[in-house]
Design a protein around this motif. Structure first.
Motif, short mmCIF file in Angstrom:
data_model
loop_
_atom_site.label_atom_id
_atom_site.label_comp_id
_atom_site.label_asym_id
_atom_site.label_seq_id
_atom_site.Cartn_x
_atom_site.Cartn_y
_atom_site.Cartn_z
N LEU A 1 0.89 -1.22 -0.02
CA LEU A 1 -0.18 -0.09 -0.05
C LEU A 1 1.00 1.27 -0.03
CD1 LEU A 1 -2.66 1.45 0.23
CD2 LEU A 1 -2.30 1.27 2.66
N ALA A 2 0.54 2.16 -0.85
CA ALA A 2 1.18 3.42 -0.92
C ALA A 2 0.24 4.62 -0.68
CB ALA A 2 1.87 3.78 -2.15
N LEU A 3 0.24 5.36 0.36
CA LEU A 3 -0.72 6.48 0.88
C LEU A 3 -0.06 7.55 0.84
CD1 LEU A 3 -3.55 6.68 1.90
CD2 LEU A 3 -2.59 6.59 4.34
N LEU A 4 -0.42 8.57 0.14
CA LEU A 4 0.15 10.19 0.03
C LEU A 4 -1.03 10.89 0.48
CD1 LEU A 4 1.65 9.58 -3.66
CD2 LEU A 4 2.54 8.67 -1.29
N PHE A 5 -0.45 12.19 0.99
CA PHE A 5 -1.20 13.11 1.74
C PHE A 5 -0.62 14.51 1.18
CE2 PHE A 5 -2.70 16.15 4.52
CZ PHE A 5 -4.29 15.96 4.64
N LYS A 6 -1.37 15.28 0.86
CA LYS A 6 -1.04 16.65 0.56
C LYS A 6 -2.24 17.60 0.68
CE LYS A 6 1.68 19.61 -2.59
NZ LYS A 6 2.21 19.80 -3.99
N LEU A 7 -1.84 18.83 1.46
CA LEU A 7 -2.69 19.99 1.57
C LEU A 7 -3.13 20.51 0.40
CD1 LEU A 7 -1.33 21.29 5.08
CD2 LEU A 7 -3.46 20.29 4.86
N PRO B 1 -6.57 23.93 18.04
CA PRO B 1 -7.87 23.90 17.43
C PRO B 1 -8.21 25.21 16.69
CG PRO B 1 -8.03 23.03 19.43
CD PRO B 1 -6.88 23.62 19.42
N VAL B 2 -8.99 25.09 15.48
CA VAL B 2 -9.62 26.36 14.95
C VAL B 2 -10.98 26.41 14.83
CG1 VAL B 2 -7.31 26.79 13.62
CG2 VAL B 2 -9.29 25.64 12.20
N SER B 3 -11.62 27.28 14.50
CA SER B 3 -13.19 27.41 14.42
C SER B 3 -13.57 27.76 12.95
CB SER B 3 -13.86 28.03 15.37
OG SER B 3 -13.56 27.28 16.73
N ASP B 4 -12.86 28.10 12.44
CA ASP B 4 -13.18 28.50 10.80
C ASP B 4 -11.89 28.16 9.79
OD1 ASP B 4 -11.82 30.59 11.44
OD2 ASP B 4 -13.05 32.03 11.33
N ALA B 5 -12.10 28.55 8.49
CA ALA B 5 -10.92 28.50 7.64
C ALA B 5 -10.20 26.96 7.50
CB ALA B 5 -10.01 29.55 7.93
N PHE B 6 -11.14 25.87 7.65
CA PHE B 6 -10.71 24.55 7.90
C PHE B 6 -9.92 24.16 6.48
CE2 PHE B 6 -14.56 24.71 10.62
CZ PHE B 6 -14.17 24.32 11.66
N GLU B 7 -8.49 23.69 6.61
CA GLU B 7 -7.95 23.19 5.43
C GLU B 7 -8.15 21.75 5.20
OE1 GLU B 7 -3.68 24.39 5.49
OE2 GLU B 7 -4.00 24.45 7.42
N SER B 8 -7.93 21.35 4.06
CA SER B 8 -8.43 20.02 3.49
C SER B 8 -7.22 19.54 2.72
CB SER B 8 -9.48 20.05 2.59
OG SER B 8 -9.11 21.12 1.45
N GLY B 9 -7.05 18.18 2.35
CA GLY B 9 -6.00 17.56 1.98
C GLY B 9 -6.51 16.59 0.43
N THR B 10 -5.51 16.28 -0.18
CA THR B 10 -5.63 15.16 -1.24
C THR B 10 -5.02 13.80 -0.92
OG1 THR B 10 -6.09 16.70 -3.04
CG2 THR B 10 -5.22 14.67 -3.71
N ILE B 11 -5.61 12.98 -0.92
CA ILE B 11 -5.02 11.61 -0.65
C ILE B 11 -5.00 10.57 -1.89
CG2 ILE B 11 -5.26 9.51 0.73
CD1 ILE B 11 -6.61 11.05 3.01
N TRP B 12 -3.99 10.25 -2.21
CA TRP B 12 -3.82 9.35 -3.30
C TRP B 12 -3.33 7.74 -2.47
CZ3 TRP B 12 -0.41 11.51 -7.65
CH2 TRP B 12 -0.96 12.31 -8.42
N TYR B 13 -4.59 7.08 -2.72
CA TYR B 13 -4.62 5.59 -2.09
C TYR B 13 -4.21 4.59 -3.23
CZ TYR B 13 -6.72 1.58 0.39
OH TYR B 13 -6.87 0.12 0.76
N ASN B 14 -3.04 4.04 -3.18
CA ASN B 14 -2.77 2.99 -4.01
C ASN B 14 -2.87 1.59 -3.34
OD1 ASN B 14 -1.42 1.22 -5.99
ND2 ASN B 14 -0.84 3.04 -7.19
N ARG B 15 -3.60 0.67 -3.62
CA ARG B 15 -3.57 -0.68 -3.07
C ARG B 15 -2.88 -1.66 -4.07
NH1 ARG B 15 -3.70 -2.63 2.32
NH2 ARG B 15 -5.88 -1.58 2.88
N ASP B 16 -1.65 -1.73 -4.14
CA ASP B 16 -1.04 -2.68 -5.07
C ASP B 16 -1.41 -2.41 -6.38
OD1 ASP B 16 0.99 -4.64 -5.87
OD2 ASP B 16 0.00 -6.13 -4.93
N GLY B 17 -1.39 -1.44 -6.95
CA GLY B 17 -1.43 -1.39 -8.40
C GLY B 17 -2.73 -0.50 -8.80
N VAL B 18 -3.86 -0.29 -7.82
CA VAL B 18 -5.00 0.31 -8.36
C VAL B 18 -5.09 1.57 -7.51
CG1 VAL B 18 -7.42 0.37 -8.27
CG2 VAL B 18 -6.13 -1.80 -8.69
#
Length: 310
Positions: A9-15, A111-128
């Motif tokens: 498994l390869a798990l990638l995360f970027k804001l 903690p923050v109460s507004d302007a929440f950030e988010s991220g992109t995740i690429w999830y690769n389980r052995d070739g998919v």
């Protein structure tokens, strides 16, 4: 036909700079060293057609509000250098926390109460490969003696590009430090000024993470936050610490945790206003203990749980 293996498994995360716009993480810069990964690719609702026809039979459903759920754990070391963000820092920011870096000193998450950030995740389980955008989540922590402390992330995201057969990327995990186990030598804990023997501590930031699927907008939102936890402490005489009186009086007091002793690999958690709930009594190894429900309340606002890496 080649087989696909679960442990590959390869798990990638970027804001993300723009919400739900693929941030294009790379294996060299954004690899996550994760465990206990659970992926639900098609979470959402179902709409039954319920047609009246001259015959019986299953008419199927229409899948609605589709989004993805991804849960995973990461180990809890620091970064190796004071004033450098830990490898898991970006994920924490997507769980409704700010990041403040003081060069050569520490990195603080609150903690923050507004302007929440988010991220992109690429999830690769052995070739998919699955691309998840607009991911936001919640974080919880468990400290048990003799165990590696871990952050448990649970979050939701929208579907980016369609799943595709994609070779596993080359990943660089050098930013992920080796942790130390929870122990007397490595860990300290105090609650309302009491630092007695402690069997376990759990903390949950308590983010309310939900999909919001509307005409003109689809997003994952953090709608509320109620931080809580639990601590199991060796019971003492009331003259030493009277948890019953503290709970009845609705008294709020500080909680402090430090894990790690070497500069560059120290993680501190501070909660200034913790209320004790309905405590209970138990035992381990025939020694009486108290289980204390914890309500982590803000003192001045956005400060109910501050994580500092130093």
């Amino acid at each position: 036909m080649s087989k696909r293996y679960w442990r590959r498994l390869a798990l990638l995360f970027k804001l993300e700079a723009v919400y739900a716009t693929d941030a294009t993480p790379t294996g060299e810069a954004n690899a996550v060293m994760a465990s206990d990964v659970t992926f639900t690719p098609l979470e959402g609702g179902e709409e039954n057609r319920d047609l009246l026809l001259p015959y019986l039979g299953n008419q199927g459903v229409i899948l609605t509000g589709l989004h993805a759920r991804l849960e995973f754990s990461v180990e809890l070391p620091a970064s190796g250098a004071a004033g450098t963000a830990p490898a898991w820092g970006a994920i924490l920011r997507a769980c409704g926390m700010s990041e403040t870096i003081t060069e050569d000193t520490d990195v603080e998450y609150a903690p923050v109460s507004d302007a929440f950030e988010s991220g992109t995740i690429w999830y690769n389980r052995d070739g998919v490969k699955h691309a998840i955008v607009g991911w936001r989540g919640n974080v919880a922590l468990q400290l048990n003696p003799g165990r590696i402390p871990k952050l448990r992330f649970t979050g939701l995201g929208l579907h980016g590009t369609a799943p595709a057969d994609t070779a596993l990327p080359t990943v660089d995990h050098t930013g992920w430090m080796t942790p130390v186990v929870v122990s007397k030598a490595n860990t300290t804990f105090s609650l309302h000024g009491h630092a007695g023997p402690t069997e376990s501590v759990s903390i949950d930031l308590g983010n309310q993470v939900e999909p919001r699927m509307l005409i003109g907008e689809e997003a994952v939102i953090i709608g509320d936050r109620r931080a809580s936890g639990s601590a199991v402490l060796e019971a003492k005489l009331l003259a030493v610490k009277n948890w019953d009186a503290i709970a009845r009086a609705h008294t709020r007091g500080a909680m402090a945790i430090q894990h790690g002793t070497v500069a560059g690999n120290i993680v501190q958690l501070a909660a200034p206003a913790v209320q004790i709930g309905r405590w209970s009594e138990g035992q381990t190894q025939n020694i009486v203990n108290n289980t204390l429900p914890l309500m982590l309340c803000p003192a001045t606002g956005n400060d109910e749980l501050v994580i500092t890496v130093k």
